[in-house]
Scaffold this motif. Structure first.
Motif, PDB file in Angstrom:
ATOM      1  N   ILE A   1       0.854  -1.200   0.000  1.00  0.00           N
ATOM      2  CA  ILE A   1       0.000   0.000   0.000  1.00  0.00           C
ATOM      3  C   ILE A   1       0.889   1.249   0.000  1.00  0.00           C
ATOM      4  CG2 ILE A   1      -1.702   1.347   1.291  1.00  0.00           C
ATOM      5  CD1 ILE A   1      -2.758  -1.319   2.417  1.00  0.00           C
ATOM      6  N   ALA A   2       1.939   1.229   0.802  1.00  0.00           N
ATOM      7  CA  ALA A   2       2.862   2.374   0.868  1.00  0.00           C
ATOM      8  C   ALA A   2       3.551   2.581  -0.485  1.00  0.00           C
ATOM      9  CB  ALA A   2       3.890   2.159   1.967  1.00  0.00           C
ATOM     10  N   CYS A   3       3.912   1.476  -1.137  1.00  0.00           N
ATOM     11  CA  CYS A   3       4.557   1.562  -2.450  1.00  0.00           C
ATOM     12  C   CYS A   3       3.608   2.199  -3.461  1.00  0.00           C
ATOM     13  CB  CYS A   3       4.997   0.172  -2.897  1.00  0.00           C
ATOM     14  SG  CYS A   3       5.921   0.156  -4.446  1.00  0.00           S
ATOM     15  N   GLN A   4       2.349   1.762  -3.457  1.00  0.00           N
ATOM     16  CA  GLN A   4       1.391   2.369  -4.372  1.00  0.00           C
ATOM     17  C   GLN A   4       1.219   3.852  -4.066  1.00  0.00           C
ATOM     18  OE1 GLN A   4      -2.755   1.181  -4.298  1.00  0.00           O
ATOM     19  NE2 GLN A   4      -3.024   1.888  -6.393  1.00  0.00           N
ATOM     20  N   SER A   5       1.144   4.202  -2.796  1.00  0.00           N
ATOM     21  CA  SER A   5       1.013   5.613  -2.433  1.00  0.00           C
ATOM     22  C   SER A   5       2.212   6.403  -2.946  1.00  0.00           C
ATOM     23  CB  SER A   5       0.879   5.756  -0.911  1.00  0.00           C
ATOM     24  OG  SER A   5      -0.304   5.132  -0.466  1.00  0.00           O
ATOM     25  N   LEU A   6       3.402   5.833  -2.826  1.00  0.00           N
ATOM     26  CA  LEU A   6       4.622   6.493  -3.291  1.00  0.00           C
ATOM     27  C   LEU A   6       4.588   6.724  -4.801  1.00  0.00           C
ATOM     28  CD1 LEU A   6       8.023   6.427  -2.010  1.00  0.00           C
ATOM     29  CD2 LEU A   6       7.909   5.472  -4.293  1.00  0.00           C
ATOM     30  N   ILE A   7       4.234   5.687  -5.580  1.00  0.00           N
ATOM     31  CA  ILE A   7       4.265   5.853  -7.037  1.00  0.00           C
ATOM     32  C   ILE A   7       3.166   6.789  -7.526  1.00  0.00           C
ATOM     33  CG2 ILE A   7       5.440   3.642  -7.395  1.00  0.00           C
ATOM     34  CD1 ILE A   7       2.722   2.570  -8.490  1.00  0.00           C
ATOM     35  N   LEU A   8       2.020   6.802  -6.832  1.00  0.00           N
ATOM     36  CA  LEU A   8       0.962   7.732  -7.223  1.00  0.00           C
ATOM     37  C   LEU A   8       1.324   9.170  -6.848  1.00  0.00           C
ATOM     38  CD1 LEU A   8      -2.237   5.648  -6.387  1.00  0.00           C
ATOM     39  CD2 LEU A   8      -1.150   5.999  -8.631  1.00  0.00           C
TER      40      LEU A   8
ATOM     41  N   GLY B   1       4.670  14.585 -11.526  1.00  0.00           N
ATOM     42  CA  GLY B   1       5.293  14.505 -12.842  1.00  0.00           C
ATOM     43  C   GLY B   1       6.508  13.600 -12.900  1.00  0.00           C
ATOM     44  N   VAL B   2       6.664  12.742 -11.898  1.00  0.00           N
ATOM     45  CA  VAL B   2       7.826  11.860 -11.798  1.00  0.00           C
ATOM     46  C   VAL B   2       7.406  10.437 -12.159  1.00  0.00           C
ATOM     47  CG1 VAL B   2       9.562  10.923 -10.210  1.00  0.00           C
ATOM     48  CG2 VAL B   2       8.864  13.323 -10.031  1.00  0.00           C
ATOM     49  N   GLY B   3       8.180   9.800 -13.024  1.00  0.00           N
ATOM     50  CA  GLY B   3       7.914   8.424 -13.423  1.00  0.00           C
ATOM     51  C   GLY B   3       8.563   7.430 -12.472  1.00  0.00           C
ATOM     52  N   THR B   4       8.001   6.224 -12.424  1.00  0.00           N
ATOM     53  CA  THR B   4       8.493   5.186 -11.514  1.00  0.00           C
ATOM     54  C   THR B   4       8.432   3.812 -12.176  1.00  0.00           C
ATOM     55  OG1 THR B   4       6.276   4.923 -10.580  1.00  0.00           O
ATOM     56  CG2 THR B   4       7.801   6.389  -9.399  1.00  0.00           C
ATOM     57  N   LEU B   5       9.242   2.908 -11.641  1.00  0.00           N
ATOM     58  CA  LEU B   5       9.182   1.490 -12.001  1.00  0.00           C
ATOM     59  C   LEU B   5       9.388   0.696 -10.718  1.00  0.00           C
ATOM     60  CD1 LEU B   5       9.097  -0.820 -14.137  1.00  0.00           C
ATOM     61  CD2 LEU B   5      11.593  -0.610 -14.264  1.00  0.00           C
TER      62      LEU B   5
ATOM     63  N   GLU C   1      18.679  -6.333   9.959  1.00  0.00           N
ATOM     64  CA  GLU C   1      18.264  -7.722   9.737  1.00  0.00           C
ATOM     65  C   GLU C   1      16.775  -7.917   9.991  1.00  0.00           C
ATOM     66  OE1 GLU C   1      18.622 -11.163   8.089  1.00  0.00           O
ATOM     67  OE2 GLU C   1      20.334  -9.797   8.215  1.00  0.00           O
ATOM     68  N   ASN C   2      16.169  -7.108  10.856  1.00  0.00           N
ATOM     69  CA  ASN C   2      14.755  -7.280  11.157  1.00  0.00           C
ATOM     70  C   ASN C   2      13.827  -6.604  10.142  1.00  0.00           C
ATOM     71  OD1 ASN C   2      15.251  -4.607  11.963  1.00  0.00           O
ATOM     72  ND2 ASN C   2      13.778  -4.724  13.640  1.00  0.00           N
ATOM     73  N   GLU C   3      14.377  -6.134   9.030  1.00  0.00           N
ATOM     74  CA  GLU C   3      13.570  -5.545   7.963  1.00  0.00           C
ATOM     75  C   GLU C   3      13.591  -6.449   6.740  1.00  0.00           C
ATOM     76  OE1 GLU C   3      14.247  -1.368   7.122  1.00  0.00           O
ATOM     77  OE2 GLU C   3      14.752  -1.008   9.226  1.00  0.00           O
ATOM     78  N   VAL C   4      12.482  -6.485   6.022  1.00  0.00           N
ATOM     79  CA  VAL C   4      12.336  -7.277   4.813  1.00  0.00           C
ATOM     80  C   VAL C   4      12.287  -6.322   3.623  1.00  0.00           C
ATOM     81  CG1 VAL C   4      10.840  -8.882   3.547  1.00  0.00           C
ATOM     82  CG2 VAL C   4      11.071  -9.082   6.040  1.00  0.00           C
ATOM     83  N   VAL C   5      13.161  -6.536   2.652  1.00  0.00           N
ATOM     84  CA  VAL C   5      13.144  -5.731   1.423  1.00  0.00           C
ATOM     85  C   VAL C   5      11.992  -6.234   0.554  1.00  0.00           C
ATOM     86  CG1 VAL C   5      14.396  -5.114  -0.688  1.00  0.00           C
ATOM     87  CG2 VAL C   5      15.635  -5.317   1.489  1.00  0.00           C
ATOM     88  N   THR C   6      11.056  -5.346   0.235  1.00  0.00           N
ATOM     89  CA  THR C   6       9.930  -5.751  -0.598  1.00  0.00           C
ATOM     90  C   THR C   6      10.111  -5.338  -2.050  1.00  0.00           C
ATOM     91  OG1 THR C   6       8.701  -3.759  -0.014  1.00  0.00           O
ATOM     92  CG2 THR C   6       8.281  -5.744   1.294  1.00  0.00           C
ATOM     93  N   ALA C   7      10.596  -4.133  -2.290  1.00  0.00           N
ATOM     94  CA  ALA C   7      10.728  -3.648  -3.665  1.00  0.00           C
ATOM     95  C   ALA C   7      11.765  -2.553  -3.737  1.00  0.00           C
ATOM     96  CB  ALA C   7       9.383  -3.116  -4.167  1.00  0.00           C
ATOM     97  N   VAL C   8      12.242  -2.335  -4.949  1.00  0.00           N
ATOM     98  CA  VAL C   8      13.064  -1.175  -5.267  1.00  0.00           C
ATOM     99  C   VAL C   8      12.283  -0.403  -6.323  1.00  0.00           C
ATOM    100  CG1 VAL C   8      15.252  -0.340  -6.217  1.00  0.00           C
ATOM    101  CG2 VAL C   8      15.211  -2.429  -4.812  1.00  0.00           C
ATOM    102  N   VAL C   9      12.126   0.893  -6.110  1.00  0.00           N
ATOM    103  CA  VAL C   9      11.395   1.737  -7.050  1.00  0.00           C
ATOM    104  C   VAL C   9      12.376   2.728  -7.660  1.00  0.00           C
ATOM    105  CG1 VAL C   9       9.519   3.415  -7.322  1.00  0.00           C
ATOM    106  CG2 VAL C   9       9.286   1.530  -5.675  1.00  0.00           C
ATOM    107  N   SER C  10      12.442   2.748  -8.990  1.00  0.00           N
ATOM    108  CA  SER C  10      13.247   3.773  -9.655  1.00  0.00           C
ATOM    109  C   SER C  10      12.368   4.999  -9.866  1.00  0.00           C
ATOM    110  CB  SER C  10      13.782   3.264 -10.994  1.00  0.00           C
ATOM    111  OG  SER C  10      12.728   2.899 -11.861  1.00  0.00           O
ATOM    112  N   LEU C  11      12.996   6.163  -9.818  1.00  0.00           N
ATOM    113  CA  LEU C  11      12.283   7.420 -10.017  1.00  0.00           C
ATOM    114  C   LEU C  11      13.063   8.287 -10.991  1.00  0.00           C
ATOM    115  CD1 LEU C  11      12.129   6.744  -6.686  1.00  0.00           C
ATOM    116  CD2 LEU C  11      10.532   8.624  -6.855  1.00  0.00           C
TER     117      LEU C  11
END
Length: 178
Positions: free
Chosen positions: A111-118, A124-128, A146-156
Motif C-alpha cells: 500500500i505504501a509503495c502504491q502511495s509512493l508511485i501515485l 510529474g515523476v515516473g516510476t518502475l 536484519e529485522n527488515e524485509v526488502v519488498t521492492a526497489v522503485v526507480s524514479l
C-alpha cells in the motif's frame, strides 16, 4: 492532477531522461507515501532513498537484475521499500494474529509503495517497481537492519517517453458480486 487521472495515467517507466530530481521533491513524495494506511497504524514501512552517484551505481551493478539495471540506467533515484518484520500481523505475545503473519507487513508495504508511485506521478515523476532484485546484497550495501524485509526497489525520474496503456481485463473477470 485529479486523482482519477493519476490512477488512469500512471505507467511503469523503463526509459528515463537522466535529469535529476531535487531532494525536496523526493522528500515530498515520501512524506505523501507516509499517509498510506497500515495495520493498527504501526507504520512499519521504511524508505531508503538513494541519491548519491555511488549508491545509484552500486544498486545498478550489484542490487538489480541486469535487465532492470539497464531499464533504469538514467533514473535519477531509487527508493528501497522495506518493512519491520514480526510486528504487523502479530499479537503482543509474538504469535501471528492469523494465517498471514508477516504477509500483513508486506501488504502494508505494498500500500505504501502504491502511495509512493501515485504521489510521484502527481508530481510529474515516473516510476518502475522492481521485485526482481538481490535483497540480501541490498541489505548489505545500504546497512538495512536484519529485522527488515526488502519488498521492492522503485526507480524514479523523468520519463523519456510515456508508454501506452495496456488493455485492462473486463470487470467481469475480476469482480464477483454476492
Amino acid at each position: 492532477m485529479e486523482f482519477n487521472e493519476v490512477l488512469q495515467t500512471r505507467r511503469s517507466i523503463r526509459s528515463y531522461t537522466g535529469e535529476a530530481l531535487c531532494h525536496e521533491t523526493l522528500e515530498e513524495i515520501v512524506k505523501l507515501a507516509q499517509f498510506a494506511p497500515s495495520w493498527k497504524n504501526q507504520q512499519t514501512t521504511r524508505y531508503y532513498v538513494l541519491e548519491s552517484k555511488q549508491a545509484l551505481d552500486q544498486m545498478r551493478e550489484e542490487g538489480l537484475a541486469p535487465f532492470n539495471a539497464q531499464r533504469t540506467m538514467k533514473a535519477s533515484n531509487y527508493i528501497i521499500i522495506t518493512f519491520v518484520k514480526d510486528v504487523v500481523g502479530y499479537n503482543e505475545d509474538g504469535t501471528p494474529t492469523n494465517e498471514l503473519g508477516n504477509g500483513w507487513g508486506c501488504f502494508d508495504a505494498g500500500i505504501a509503495c502504491q502511495s509512493l508511485i501515485l504521489a510521484a506521478k502527481d508530481k510529474g515523476v515516473g516510476t518502475l517497481i522492481m521485485g526482481i532484485r538481490d535483497a540480501q546484497k541490498i541489505k548489505e550495501l545500504y546497512d538495512i537492519p536484519e529485522n527488515e524485509v526488502v519488498t521492492a526497489v522503485v526507480s524514479l525520474g523523468y520519463a523519456d517517453k510515456e508508454p501506452s496503456i495496456n488493455p485492462r481485463k473486463d470487470i467481469s473477470e475480476q469482480v464477483r458480486y454476492k
